[in-house]
Each structure stands twice: as C-alpha cells, then as structure tokens.
Design a protein around this motif. Structure first.
Motif, PDB file in Angstrom:
ATOM      1  N   GLN A  53      23.006  22.586 120.508  1.00 23.61           N
ATOM      2  CA  GLN A  53      24.283  22.278 119.880  1.00 23.61           C
ATOM      3  C   GLN A  53      24.113  21.635 118.509  1.00 23.61           C
ATOM      4  O   GLN A  53      25.014  21.714 117.691  1.00 23.61           O
ATOM      5  N   ILE A  54      22.974  20.985 118.289  1.00 20.52           N
ATOM      6  CA  ILE A  54      22.781  20.306 117.017  1.00 20.52           C
ATOM      7  C   ILE A  54      22.982  21.273 115.862  1.00 20.52           C
ATOM      8  O   ILE A  54      23.474  20.921 114.806  1.00 20.52           O
ATOM      9  N   ASP A  55      22.632  22.560 116.130  1.00 24.34           N
ATOM     10  CA  ASP A  55      22.798  23.543 115.068  1.00 24.34           C
ATOM     11  C   ASP A  55      24.237  23.629 114.611  1.00 24.34           C
ATOM     12  O   ASP A  55      24.533  23.842 113.452  1.00 24.34           O
ATOM     13  N   SER A  56      25.147  23.479 115.566  1.00 24.64           N
ATOM     14  CA  SER A  56      26.539  23.657 115.184  1.00 24.64           C
ATOM     15  C   SER A  56      27.276  22.326 115.098  1.00 24.64           C
ATOM     16  O   SER A  56      28.268  22.208 114.403  1.00 24.64           O
ATOM     17  N   GLN A  57      26.779  21.316 115.795  1.00 21.06           N
ATOM     18  CA  GLN A  57      27.593  20.127 115.974  1.00 21.06           C
ATOM     19  C   GLN A  57      26.774  18.864 115.749  1.00 21.06           C
ATOM     20  O   GLN A  57      25.681  18.724 116.292  1.00 21.06           O
ATOM     21  N   ALA A  58      27.297  17.964 114.964  1.00 19.08           N
ATOM     22  CA  ALA A  58      26.605  16.702 114.747  1.00 19.08           C
ATOM     23  C   ALA A  58      27.055  15.699 115.795  1.00 19.08           C
ATOM     24  O   ALA A  58      28.073  15.883 116.454  1.00 19.08           O
ATOM     25  N   VAL A  59      26.291  14.624 115.953  1.00 22.16           N
ATOM     26  CA  VAL A  59      26.594  13.619 116.963  1.00 22.16           C
ATOM     27  C   VAL A  59      26.534  12.238 116.322  1.00 22.16           C
ATOM     28  O   VAL A  59      25.689  11.985 115.477  1.00 22.16           O
ATOM     29  N   GLN A  78      21.950  18.099 111.398  1.00 17.68           N
ATOM     30  CA  GLN A  78      20.729  18.885 111.205  1.00 17.68           C
ATOM     31  C   GLN A  78      19.786  18.234 110.212  1.00 17.68           C
ATOM     32  O   GLN A  78      18.602  18.114 110.446  1.00 17.68           O
ATOM     33  N   ILE A  79      20.367  17.798 109.071  1.00 20.49           N
ATOM     34  CA  ILE A  79      19.462  17.344 108.021  1.00 20.49           C
ATOM     35  C   ILE A  79      18.845  16.001 108.373  1.00 20.49           C
ATOM     36  O   ILE A  79      17.661  15.770 108.135  1.00 20.49           O
ATOM     37  N   SER A 310      23.812  17.537  91.508  1.00 16.46           N
ATOM     38  CA  SER A 310      24.997  17.176  90.732  1.00 16.46           C
ATOM     39  C   SER A 310      25.905  18.380  90.502  1.00 16.46           C
ATOM     40  O   SER A 310      26.997  18.225  89.968  1.00 16.46           O
ATOM     41  N   ILE A 311      25.464  19.583  90.906  1.00 16.77           N
ATOM     42  CA  ILE A 311      26.328  20.753  90.774  1.00 16.77           C
ATOM     43  C   ILE A 311      27.308  20.760  91.938  1.00 16.77           C
ATOM     44  O   ILE A 311      26.880  20.740  93.095  1.00 16.77           O
ATOM     45  N   PRO A 312      28.605  20.751  91.664  1.00 21.41           N
ATOM     46  CA  PRO A 312      29.539  20.757  92.789  1.00 21.41           C
ATOM     47  C   PRO A 312      29.489  22.081  93.528  1.00 21.41           C
ATOM     48  O   PRO A 312      29.160  23.118  92.945  1.00 21.41           O
ATOM     49  N   GLY A 313      29.804  22.037  94.800  1.00 18.65           N
ATOM     50  CA  GLY A 313      29.834  23.278  95.568  1.00 18.65           C
ATOM     51  C   GLY A 313      28.558  23.507  96.342  1.00 18.65           C
ATOM     52  O   GLY A 313      27.560  22.802  96.159  1.00 18.65           O
ATOM     53  N   GLU A 314      28.571  24.545  97.187  1.00 13.01           N
ATOM     54  CA  GLU A 314      27.458  24.725  98.111  1.00 13.01           C
ATOM     55  C   GLU A 314      26.208  25.234  97.413  1.00 13.01           C
ATOM     56  O   GLU A 314      25.096  24.997  97.883  1.00 13.01           O
ATOM     57  N   ALA A 487      23.230  23.047 104.041  1.00  9.19           N
ATOM     58  CA  ALA A 487      24.030  22.667 102.882  1.00  9.19           C
ATOM     59  C   ALA A 487      25.491  22.501 103.277  1.00  9.19           C
ATOM     60  O   ALA A 487      26.157  21.552 102.872  1.00  9.19           O
ATOM     61  N   ASN A 488      25.977  23.438 104.108  1.00  8.45           N
ATOM     62  CA  ASN A 488      27.377  23.346 104.521  1.00  8.45           C
ATOM     63  C   ASN A 488      27.639  22.072 105.297  1.00  8.45           C
ATOM     64  O   ASN A 488      28.642  21.397 105.090  1.00  8.45           O
ATOM     65  N   GLN A 489      26.707  21.758 106.218  1.00  6.98           N
ATOM     66  CA  GLN A 489      26.937  20.573 107.036  1.00  6.98           C
ATOM     67  C   GLN A 489      26.851  19.304 106.200  1.00  6.98           C
ATOM     68  O   GLN A 489      27.636  18.384 106.388  1.00  6.98           O
ATOM     69  N   LEU A 490      25.904  19.284 105.252  1.00  6.33           N
ATOM     70  CA  LEU A 490      25.731  18.080 104.446  1.00  6.33           C
ATOM     71  C   LEU A 490      26.938  17.848 103.552  1.00  6.33           C
ATOM     72  O   LEU A 490      27.341  16.712 103.303  1.00  6.33           O
ATOM     73  N   SER A 491      27.563  18.930 103.062  1.00  2.00           N
ATOM     74  CA  SER A 491      28.620  18.733 102.069  1.00  2.00           C
ATOM     75  C   SER A 491      30.005  18.606 102.699  1.00  2.00           C
ATOM     76  O   SER A 491      30.976  18.433 101.985  1.00  2.00           O
TER      77      SER A 491
END
Lengths: 513, 254
Positions: A53-59, A78-79, A310-314, A487-491
């Motif tokens: 689940q860690i792949d999809s879901q943080a805890v 994940q990160i 510093s670049i906004p976005g993914e 990247a998606n999860q971090l941002s």
C-alpha cells in the motif's frame, strides 16, 4: 507499521548502550551497532513487502498516543521510506571498519543514523529542528576526531557555520509559530495559504533555507565543504556528500511545498541554486587537488538540485529527485575512488597504466555525472532542461544558460583529470602499499605525494554503483514511472494533509480554525 | 569567493532582520497549541505541572532528541579533548599538580557539608517534577553541581569515568525502555502508561502521572551524569605545554 519509529529509537538505544557495554566487551558493543543497522534495514524491507500500500498510500504514525497537531507524528510516504532505507544502508557501507578508534566513534555513527532517519520521517517542524541539530553535532564531532589537525580546524569552522545556521532556522521556526500557533506540518499546511502567504512567511522561509542549507551545501553557507571533505576520511566524506546533503534538501523541499505557497520562495531558492552551480563549478575548475575538486563539484551539483526543485510543477519535482538520487549514487563512489588518489591532480599522471580498471570505472562515473547520453545523469539533466524551458521568468531563462555552461566547465576539468591519468610518465611515484593510513599521526594533507592503494571495499562500492547506473539505463521506463509517482506524492499538499488528518479530523480542524 | 559569499550572506541577513522587525505584529500571537494543551493535559496526562506534560508526553520524542544532543556533545568533547595530539605529554603535567594544593580548610569542609544537601535538592526537584515547577533538566544540573563541587575544591583528584559512563548510558536507555514498554502493549512509542502499580494517585500528588516520573528520573540522571562528565573532562585537560602551543599554532596557520 508502528515499527517505523524503531528506526530512530533503536540506533539511539545502541548509541547510549555502546560505551557501557564496551567496558566489559568491545566486540559485543561493535556488534550491537551493526546489528541495529541490520534490524533497521529489515524493518523497512518488511514494511515495504508487507504492505504494498505504501506505493499508493502514505501513513502518519502517531508518537506518544497524542493525535497531531497536539502530539508529534512521523510521516511515512514513498520518498521518506526510501531515504529511511538509504540511511542504514549507506551508514553500513561507509562504516569506519578498520580504524582503530574509540567506541565513542561508533556511538556517534549510531547517533548520526538515528538523527538522519528522524529528520526525514518527522512530521513536526520543531522535531525536525531537534533532529537537524543532533545530526549537526554528531557530524561536527565525527569530523573533528578524524585525527588530523586540519580536521579539527575544519570542524571548528563547520561548527561555527552550522551553529549560526541552526540559530537562523530556529528563528524561522519561531516566526512561523508566532504566526500560526502550531508546529505540526500538516496543520501548518492547512493554515499556510492564509497566515504564511506574506512577507513574514517569506522571511521565515529564507531563514530556514539558509539554516538547513548549511548541510545541503547551499550557496552562501557552503564554504565549509571543501575543507571538511578534504580533511576527513573518504568514507565520511562519501556519507556526508552523498546522503546527509540530500536529506537536508528533501526536508527543505517538503517544507517549501507544505508551508510556503508564494512564488518568491521558489525564485529565491532557484537564484541561490544558480549561484551555487556557478561558483561551485568555477572553483572546481581552478582547483588543483583531486578531493577539493570533487567537493566543489558537489556544491555545483547541489546547486543544480536546488534549481530543479525551484521549477514549479511535476517536471521540476521529477528533475530534482532524479538529480538528487543520481548524485547520491555517483558522488560517494567518486569519493571512494579518491581514497587512492588524494593530493594534487598532477600526481595522478600515469595511473591509467597501473590500474586501468579503476580508471575505467572513474570514466563511467564522471560521464554519468556530466550527463552524457545514454547514462542516467543525462536523463536527469534532460528533465531539468525540459522543466526550465517550460517556464518563463528571469530565473529560469538564466538557468537555461547556466546549466549548459556548467556542463562545459565540468567537462573541462573532469576530462583534464582523465588526460593526466593517461599521460605517460617517466618517474613513477612511490606506491604506498599499506591500506590503512596512520591517522593517529598528524598528517599534513598537502605533503601527501604518495599514491595509496584503493581499498577493495571502496572499489567494490564504486563498481556496483557503475553497474547500477547501467542497470538503470536498461530499465529506463520503470525507473521514470517510479520517479513520476515519487514526484507526484511529494508535491501533493492536500494528500499530506488528508493523510495526517483523516476526514473527520479535517472537519474539526477547520471548525477550530 | 569566500569574501563575496560572506558579504552576500551578511547583507541578506541584515535585510531579513529589517523585514522581520518591520512586519512582525508584536503581542498578538495565536495560541492554538498552548490553549489546547492547557485544556487537555490535566485530564489526559494527570500532571499538575503542564510543562512536564508537554516535555514528556506531548513532545516526548523531542526530549529524547535533546537528551541525545547532550550525549553527543559530551561524547564529542570527550573524544576531542581526550585526543592524543592534545594529550601528548599530559601525564607529567597532570601528575605535577600537587594533591595537597587544595582550596583551604573552610572551603573544603563547606563543600563536604553542602554536597549531600545539594543531592537532596536535586533529587527533590526531579521527583516532584510532574507536580511542581522543576523537573529532570533542572534537577539534573543541580546533581551535576553537587558532584562537581568536590572536584573543584580538590584539584588533581583523579575521577573514575566508569561510574559516569555507566550512569549516562543506563539513564538514556531507561528513557527509551519506558517508551518501548508502551510498544510492548501494542501502543505507540512513548505513550504514558497508567498501570495499577504506577502512579494513579489524585492530580497533584507525588504518586500520580503514570510513567512520567520514571521518564523524569531518567532525564535527571542523564543530564546530571552528562554535565558532570563534561565538567570532569574539561577539568582534566592538561594546561598548555610547549608542544600543545605549537599544535595550536599549526591550527591557526591552516
């Protein structure tokens, strides 16, 4: 899942117990530290395999049984899980095996492990500060006990800079606390658009950025880097340049995403990144000492990472993570190769004939560092350039010019070393056959003219890094998918908030607000 | 490069502080966490001293981190000052201190009298930490003073580091073990335990607040032994001899 907290607690327990146990048996004490590292790796692998689940879901893990924002929580996604795994693995790889030193050095290594894991996992602003401070003090001490007089001096400057940095960071945290009245990252993130989106928020970001930036080799506060890396053992330099700087970067990025919505914060970080790239690469180009060259190149690379984040976005997020991970692999390997090549670059002439395999490894590593296709470094820089070109704004246009320029400078000095290595020389430098440098004597760095042999362990690490780079090239598609999801999860701010405060709680929080 | 970087750094810092000074709204701070903890702590943690509730329960892992910082600093100082390059030829210097050269009859006797009293005060402040203002950090400092005073009035006494090492190691692990004890019952790390035999007395009595007094005892012993160890290490540093001065010069030149 709750076991994650053991990643911080067990190394601390080992650090406290080691000096006590060592009074009766030194061997048991050393085994204690190593076994804690293995247990930590086991715990993470267990979490990873047990719950896909860690792949999809943080805890969010609550400590002390008090729900955030009153209590402190650890945030596992994940990160952070990836870096929490990297900490014990890299500490194990760069463990000071054959140095006959006091048991307290091993104890300090355990404290370093605990604080690094805590830093990346923590979900509370002040808790992050505590672990950052612990990380700092452990690393000043580790640098200072490296046995050379130059190490003590370097450590003292590092200590001064680091202390000023942590005071600034504390000031930044205090300002945030006076504005919001809370310290939990998710709660702060909830309040940030309203309360921190102003000049005060920006000022506190600048304070935290420079404070954490001391470890992350950020531009104005990085003058300790060449001195410290030049005077410590390659193992410690590899650990600091490879792992600790990245941890600081990731924490800065996390704070930036969660707490500071204003575009000026990104621009400030980008500007400092560009300055870091320029100064780092230019000074590296001019330096005559191999280890110093590596240190300055490390400053340049960290500058690239800051510019990418510093670049906004993914796209920026992906580029930043990619360059960070790539540098985390390559730089320690280069430092391991540097064990045998300390001293001036000119002394390296002719090493290619004596150890062709090592030089070949070196070439593979620097090609990837430069970003020559098809090696992974190229893809990381490619992401960065695409990200930069998709933005308009002065900083990003400047970045478009600076990044290729930095690559050219980097190429100039790295290829110069390769040329020297392949030069035929008539007078062979004396080869020192002993693997262990006698650290207890006061050694003046500039006088080391002998070329020492590489340790087998260091060569093995460098070789496996090179193999990993090639493996990544072969598995480019899965690697980039993984990168995208990281990247998606971090941002994702809202995802962070909803993980720490599940639905019902969120409603209550808003009513309190 | 270093000068330019330094200039930029100083300029930026000055600008930041100016911004802060002009924008900071003094005297109107939101007290979200403070108010919430004031409301919840007596009911949840049963401590009369709210500071103890924050230190040991709500932010227990911060306290563990701070203890580790102290431990790291002490270990680092011990390693650096005990290093051979500073210690070279120190045996002669230290041995030369005349053991008779103490601080006179009155001071010595006074310290001998004060020391047990200081110990009592230190332990009192630790044990009553969850009830009255005070606690492990403050009590620990007093314990360290009590331990160090006799060393101070009798220069040259050799102190066995073994006891201090043992105490600091065990006190630190004690704190962690109390935290792990909760995990043993499937609860989060460092959750306060209110068991039948731990403090379940009424709010404000000595025998209250569950496992928190145990944590405070660990904190007190840890802080006390850590500071005592530091002071003893510093007091044992040999005075600068000729060789050491040349070492110091060496450092300056670099």
């Amino acid at each position: 899942m709750d076991n994650i907290v053991l990643l911080v607690v067990l190394p601390l327990l080992a650090a406290f117990l080691m000096p006590v146990v060592a009074r009766s048996s030194e061997v048991v004490a050393r085994t204690l530290g190593l076994s804690v590292l293995f247990i930590s790796i086991g715990i993470i692998l267990n979490v990873w395999s047990q719950s896909g689940q860690i792949d999809s879901q943080a805890v969010s893990i609550v400590i002390g049984g008090f729900l955030p924002p009153l209590g402190i929580n650890f945030y596992v996604d994940q990160i952070s899980l990836f870096f929490a795994l990297a900490v014990p693995v890299m500490v194990l790889l760069f463990w000071p095996w054959h140095r006959a030193t006091s048991i307290r050095e091993y104890s300090l290594m355990m404290l370093l492990t605990a604080s690094a894991s805590g830093l990346i996992l923590s979900g509370d602003l002040f808790n992050i500060y505590v672990f950052y401070e612990l990380l700092g003090i452990a690393s000043y001490s580790l640098v200072a006990i490296q046995g050379r007089v130059s190490a003590v001096a370097a450590s003292f400057r590092y200590l001064l800079m680091g202390s000023v940095g942590s005071v600034m960071m504390l000031l930044g945290i205090a300002i945030i606390y006076t504005q919001t009245g809370t310290l939990n990252l998710a709660h702060l993130s909830l309040l940030a658009p309203e309360k921190l989106n102003n000049m005060l928020g920006l000022a506190s970001f600048a304070l935290i950025l420079t404070g954490m930036g001391v470890k992350a080799e950020l531009f104005p506060v990085n003058s300790w880097v060449p001195e410290v890396y030049g005077s410590v053992s390659s193992n410690l330099a590899a650990l600091m340049a490879g792992l600790l700087s990245k941890l600081a970067v990731i924490v800065i990025v996390r704070l930036l995403i969660l707490l500071f919505p204003q575009p000026e914060a990104l621009q400030l970080m980008g500007m400092l990144g560009i300055l870091g790239v320029l100064t780092g690469e230019l000074v590296a180009w001019r330096s005559r000492d191999f280890v110093r060259m590596l240190s300055f190149s490390s400053i340049g690379q960290l500058g690239l990472i800051f510019l990418a984040f510093s670049i906004p976005g993914e796209m920026g997020m992906m580029a930043g993570i990619a360059i960070a991970l790539h540098h985390m692999l390559v730089k320690p390997a280069l430092f391991m190769l540097a064990t045998g090549w300390r001293g001036a670059v000119e002394n390296l002439s002719g090493v290619a004939r004596r150890s062709p395999f090592v030089v070949l490894l070196f070439i593979v590593l620097i090609l990837s560092l430069l970003g020559i296709p098809p090696l992974p470094g190229f893809w990381a820089k490619y992401l960065l350039m695409v990200g930069l070109s998709s933005q308009d704004g002065f900083i990003y246009t400047l970045g478009m010019i600076i990044v290729p320029l930095a690559m050219v400078i980097e190429m100039a000095y790295l290829f110069k070393i390769v040329m020297i290595m392949y030069r035929k020389d008539n007078d062979e430098p004396a080869v020192n056959n002993s693997n262990i440098v006698d650290d207890s004597n006061i050694v003046d760095d500039s006088n080391i003219k002998v070329v020492q042999k590489h340790s087998k362990w260091g060569l093995a690490i460098a070789a496996s890094v090179a193999a990993m780079l090639i493996a990544i090239v072969l598995q480019l598609q899965p690697a980039s998918d993984k990168l995208l999801s990281l990247a998606n999860q971090l941002s994702d701010r809202n995802y962070y908030i909803s993980t720490v405060f599940p639905q019902i709680h969120t409603v209550r929080m808003q009513s309190i607000k | 490069m270093r000068n330019i970087a330094g200039l930029l750094f100083a300029g930026g810092l000055a600008f930041l502080l100016l911004v802060l000074a002009s924008y900071l709204p003094y005297g109107q701070t939101p007290m979200f966490l403070g108010d919430a903890i004031l409301a919840h702590a007596p009911g949840e943690v049963h401590t009369a001293n709210i500071v103890a509730a924050v230190l040991l329960a709500y932010r227990g892992i911060d306290t563990l981190g701070e203890l580790s910082i102290l431990f790291t600093a002490a270990a680092g100082v011990g390693l650096i000052l005990g290093h051979r390059s500073l210690r070279s030829d120190s045996a002669g210097v230290n041995g030369a201190v005349n053991s008779e050269q103490h601080s006179g009859f009155i001071t010595t006797r006074a310290v001998d009298l004060i020391m047990p009293l200081l110990m009592v005060v230190g332990f009192y402040i630790i044990f009553y930490g969850h009830v009255t203002p005070g606690g492990g950090f403050q009590g620990g400092v007093i314990l360290a003073t009590a331990f160090f005073l006799p060393v101070l009035v009798r220069p040259g006494t050799r102190i066995e580091h073994g006891v201090i090492t043992l105490l600091e190691g065990l006190a630190g692990s004690g704190f962690i073990l109390v935290g792990l004890w909760a995990m043993f019952y499937d609860q989060p790390f460092l959750q306060p335990i209110f068991d039948s035999f731990l403090g379940t007395g009424p709010l404000g009595s000595l025998w209250s607040a569950g496992s928190l007094p145990l944590l405070y005892l660990a904190v007190g012993l840890k802080v006390g032994s850590e500071l005592a160890g530091l002071l003893v290490t510093v007091s044992e540093v040999p005075e600068l001899s000729e060789t050491n001065i040349s070492d110091a010069d060496d450092i300056n030149r670099k």
